[in-house]
Motif scaffolding. Sequence first.
Motif, short mmCIF file in Angstrom:
data_model
loop_
_atom_site.label_atom_id
_atom_site.label_comp_id
_atom_site.label_asym_id
_atom_site.label_seq_id
_atom_site.Cartn_x
_atom_site.Cartn_y
_atom_site.Cartn_z
N LEU A 297 -29.82 -12.52 19.23
CA LEU A 297 -29.81 -13.73 18.41
C LEU A 297 -28.44 -14.05 17.82
CD1 LEU A 297 -33.12 -13.54 16.32
CD2 LEU A 297 -32.74 -14.53 18.58
N PHE A 298 -27.62 -13.03 17.59
CA PHE A 298 -26.35 -13.25 16.88
C PHE A 298 -25.16 -12.83 17.73
CE2 PHE A 298 -29.51 -13.05 13.57
CZ PHE A 298 -29.10 -14.05 12.69
N GLU A 299 -24.03 -13.44 17.41
CA GLU A 299 -22.76 -13.15 18.08
C GLU A 299 -21.73 -12.71 17.04
OE1 GLU A 299 -25.50 -15.44 19.84
OE2 GLU A 299 -24.15 -16.52 18.46
N ASP A 300 -20.73 -12.00 17.52
CA ASP A 300 -19.65 -11.56 16.64
C ASP A 300 -19.02 -12.76 15.93
OD1 ASP A 300 -17.56 -9.94 15.54
OD2 ASP A 300 -16.25 -10.72 17.12
N PRO A 301 -19.01 -12.78 14.60
CA PRO A 301 -18.46 -13.95 13.88
C PRO A 301 -16.96 -14.13 14.06
CG PRO A 301 -19.03 -12.19 12.33
CD PRO A 301 -19.56 -11.77 13.67
N GLN A 302 -16.29 -13.10 14.56
CA GLN A 302 -14.85 -13.22 14.80
C GLN A 302 -14.55 -13.60 16.26
OE1 GLN A 302 -12.44 -9.96 13.08
NE2 GLN A 302 -14.31 -9.27 12.02
N TRP A 303 -15.61 -13.73 17.08
CA TRP A 303 -15.48 -14.20 18.46
C TRP A 303 -14.54 -13.33 19.30
CZ3 TRP A 303 -19.27 -17.54 18.72
CH2 TRP A 303 -19.62 -18.23 17.54
N ARG A 304 -14.57 -12.01 19.03
CA ARG A 304 -13.70 -11.08 19.75
C ARG A 304 -14.20 -10.84 21.18
NH1 ARG A 304 -13.97 -6.45 15.24
NH2 ARG A 304 -16.11 -7.29 15.23
N ASP A 305 -13.26 -10.54 22.08
CA ASP A 305 -13.61 -10.23 23.46
C ASP A 305 -14.46 -8.96 23.53
OD1 ASP A 305 -12.21 -12.38 24.46
OD2 ASP A 305 -10.55 -11.22 25.27
N ASP A 306 -15.33 -8.92 24.54
CA ASP A 306 -16.04 -7.68 24.85
C ASP A 306 -15.10 -6.74 25.59
OD1 ASP A 306 -18.71 -7.57 23.89
OD2 ASP A 306 -19.29 -9.14 25.31
N ALA A 307 -15.33 -5.44 25.40
CA ALA A 307 -14.53 -4.43 26.10
C ALA A 307 -14.93 -4.34 27.56
CB ALA A 307 -14.70 -3.07 25.44
N VAL A 308 -13.97 -4.05 28.43
CA VAL A 308 -14.22 -3.87 29.85
C VAL A 308 -14.77 -2.47 30.10
CG1 VAL A 308 -13.14 -3.75 32.14
CG2 VAL A 308 -12.41 -5.50 30.48
N VAL A 309 -15.83 -2.37 30.89
CA VAL A 309 -16.41 -1.07 31.26
C VAL A 309 -15.62 -0.50 32.43
CG1 VAL A 309 -18.47 0.11 32.11
CG2 VAL A 309 -18.69 -1.75 30.46
N LYS A 310 -15.19 0.75 32.31
CA LYS A 310 -14.37 1.37 33.36
C LYS A 310 -15.06 2.58 33.94
CE LYS A 310 -10.03 -0.29 31.41
NZ LYS A 310 -8.66 0.05 30.93
N ASP A 311 -14.74 2.87 35.19
CA ASP A 311 -15.34 4.03 35.87
C ASP A 311 -14.58 5.30 35.51
OD1 ASP A 311 -13.00 4.08 37.41
OD2 ASP A 311 -13.95 3.06 39.11
N ALA A 312 -14.95 6.41 36.16
CA ALA A 312 -14.35 7.71 35.83
C ALA A 312 -12.86 7.74 36.11
CB ALA A 312 -15.06 8.81 36.62
N GLY B 223 -10.89 5.17 35.53
CA GLY B 223 -10.23 4.21 34.67
C GLY B 223 -10.13 2.82 35.26
N ASN B 224 -10.84 2.58 36.36
CA ASN B 224 -10.83 1.25 36.98
C ASN B 224 -12.00 0.41 36.48
OD1 ASN B 224 -8.60 1.93 38.70
ND2 ASN B 224 -10.04 3.10 39.98
N PRO B 225 -11.82 -0.88 36.32
CA PRO B 225 -12.92 -1.74 35.86
C PRO B 225 -14.09 -1.71 36.85
CG PRO B 225 -10.82 -2.89 35.68
CD PRO B 225 -10.55 -1.64 36.46
N GLU B 226 -15.30 -1.59 36.31
CA GLU B 226 -16.49 -1.65 37.15
C GLU B 226 -16.82 -3.12 37.44
OE1 GLU B 226 -19.84 0.58 35.86
OE2 GLU B 226 -18.68 2.36 35.32
N ILE B 227 -17.47 -3.33 38.59
CA ILE B 227 -17.86 -4.68 39.01
C ILE B 227 -19.38 -4.76 39.03
CG2 ILE B 227 -17.66 -6.44 40.81
CD1 ILE B 227 -15.01 -5.71 39.45
N ASN B 228 -19.95 -5.85 38.49
CA ASN B 228 -21.41 -5.98 38.45
C ASN B 228 -21.94 -6.67 39.71
OD1 ASN B 228 -21.07 -8.79 38.12
ND2 ASN B 228 -21.27 -8.68 35.89
N ASN B 229 -23.24 -6.91 39.75
CA ASN B 229 -23.88 -7.48 40.94
C ASN B 229 -23.45 -8.91 41.23
OD1 ASN B 229 -25.33 -5.15 41.46
ND2 ASN B 229 -27.18 -5.84 40.40
N TYR B 230 -22.85 -9.57 40.25
CA TYR B 230 -22.44 -10.96 40.44
C TYR B 230 -20.95 -11.08 40.80
CZ TYR B 230 -26.79 -11.44 37.84
OH TYR B 230 -28.09 -11.33 37.42
N GLY B 231 -20.29 -9.92 41.00
CA GLY B 231 -18.88 -9.93 41.33
C GLY B 231 -17.95 -10.05 40.14
#
Length: 578
Positions: A234-249, A251-259
């Motif tokens: 229901l709620f979002e960060d009031p400071q509108w900060r970016d979400d952190a990138v999820v990285k693999d073992a 240290g590379n960014p992981e890619i989701n099912n949507y690319g």
Amino acid sequence: MKRIWTKHICAVVVLALTSSLWAQTSSAPPVQPWWKGAVIYEIYPRSFQDSNNDGIGDLNGITSRLDYLKVLGVDAIWLSPIYPSPQVDFGYDISNYEAIDPQYGTLKDFDNLVAEARKRNIRIIMDLVLNHTSDKHPWFIESRSSKTNPKRDWYVWRDGKGPGQPPNNWQSDFGHSAWEYDQKTGQYYYHKFYIQQPDLNWTNPQVRKAMYDVERFWINRGVAGFRLDAITTLFEDPQWRDDAVVKDANGNPEINNYGDVKLDDAMTNNLPQVNDVLRDLRKVADSYKGRDVVLIGETYLKSINDLKKMYGANNDELQLPMDMQIGFINKLDVNLFRQRINEVQNDVNGNEPMIVFDNHDNPRWDRYGDGTHNQDIGRVIATILFATRGTALFYYGDEIGMVTTPPTRKEDVKDPVGITGWPKDKGRDGERTPMQWDDGPNAGFTAANVQPWLPIPPSYKTVNVKAQVTDFDSMLNWYKQFIEIRRSTPALRDGRNIMLNTSDANVLSWLRQAPGEPAVVVACNFTAQPQKVSFDLSAQGITSKQAKTLMKTPGSSDPSSLDNVQLPPFGVYMGQVQ
């Protein structure tokens, strides 16, 4: 035990007589809210029963099947959304919260369903979508009409970082950016889900009042509770900060099912302000004295501590937050099941657990199958659901062993999730196929000459209600018998849950024990090899080694002693200690 379920009407009469006799000969169960220990059945209305031969299930179709649900032993039905909707997300994009979509019927049909269900002591639970509306809802049409419109602040609007740049990197759960640019007003609106599902602004008191009024509207029409969709978002960060990138073992960014680069959605999920809204929703529900209106939360959470918070510090928020941490382990790991069942039994301040294995958003139970012992694995899952302490929720068709049947071609996909994610994510059509009532045309879901909204799975020829009604060893009778025993056995209905043989990595065993009542032992073999179990109950003050069999895998033997319980591959044994 060998009662054959032959005719629905006869079974209703037998069940009523049995219940009456039990009431006369047994001590009455303690007074408690109706939902404690209840059996709740999720219906996806489009797929349950078509009454007007348009290929889409409807309310009158559900009403026509209430006798089936009564005999099965269901206490309540949860309906996924039936409100007017453009059907982009098949009802989860709502354009009017206080009406019924014509595809499903009318308010009169709804009132009739509530009334007929009540006659059978079955309650109706509505799906309440609070996070977002359809972009065709009058509120949003007004909101996007101009920056000065009174409803502008009913939704989440922000300026971009620059030309062509959204306010931040937040992503939709259904792929790509969660921000959509509106050419007319020159701002972006936020959508946690589809572009056509703009998020409501829950910091606006007018939005809260409007949605609490929706809650009242349906309680006044007789509903017994709500399943709160996507309630943690229901709620979002009031400071509108970016979400952190999820990285693999590495240290590379992981890619989701949507690319897309995978993000941690901590800025848009499970923020503490959610709990304020839950308390307000609960106050509205509790204001209906004597009704025991229940709030069930769709709560995909990261830990048992997060789940515990959803009940409220003073038990004044959700009565039943869904525990997805057990049912969605997605592998038969005894130690992990034991750990997580223990957590929800012991670490939520004595509140009622609700374990969930599948629903309209996830592949069915057969994802646990090995291809050889699937039916027995299905019985293991049902046993965990019905023989642990808590309110049991299952999905239409589970009781006959319906399986996930995803589309094989992209052009056949109806769910936009599958259209966006194909082929990695084939969408949710596979778990939403029509209910398989019989082996006739269209499985009895709709008329023979009608095209169902989703194809009937080939399995319907053998996996259907009609075929299983008279088969004592069928999945349907396993569910029905388990629900009957659960309701009439005090230790299963009210007892505490104690794990046994906690060093066994092959068999999950536990005890249900209620004061002054015979205890019940349960064992589930999680392997494809036969296993032997020995129960030592001396720590619980029990010396007997004899048990009366309550449930067991078809074809297996009654044990001569609790020192020697033999379980076939993926076998189940449940006995009442004598």
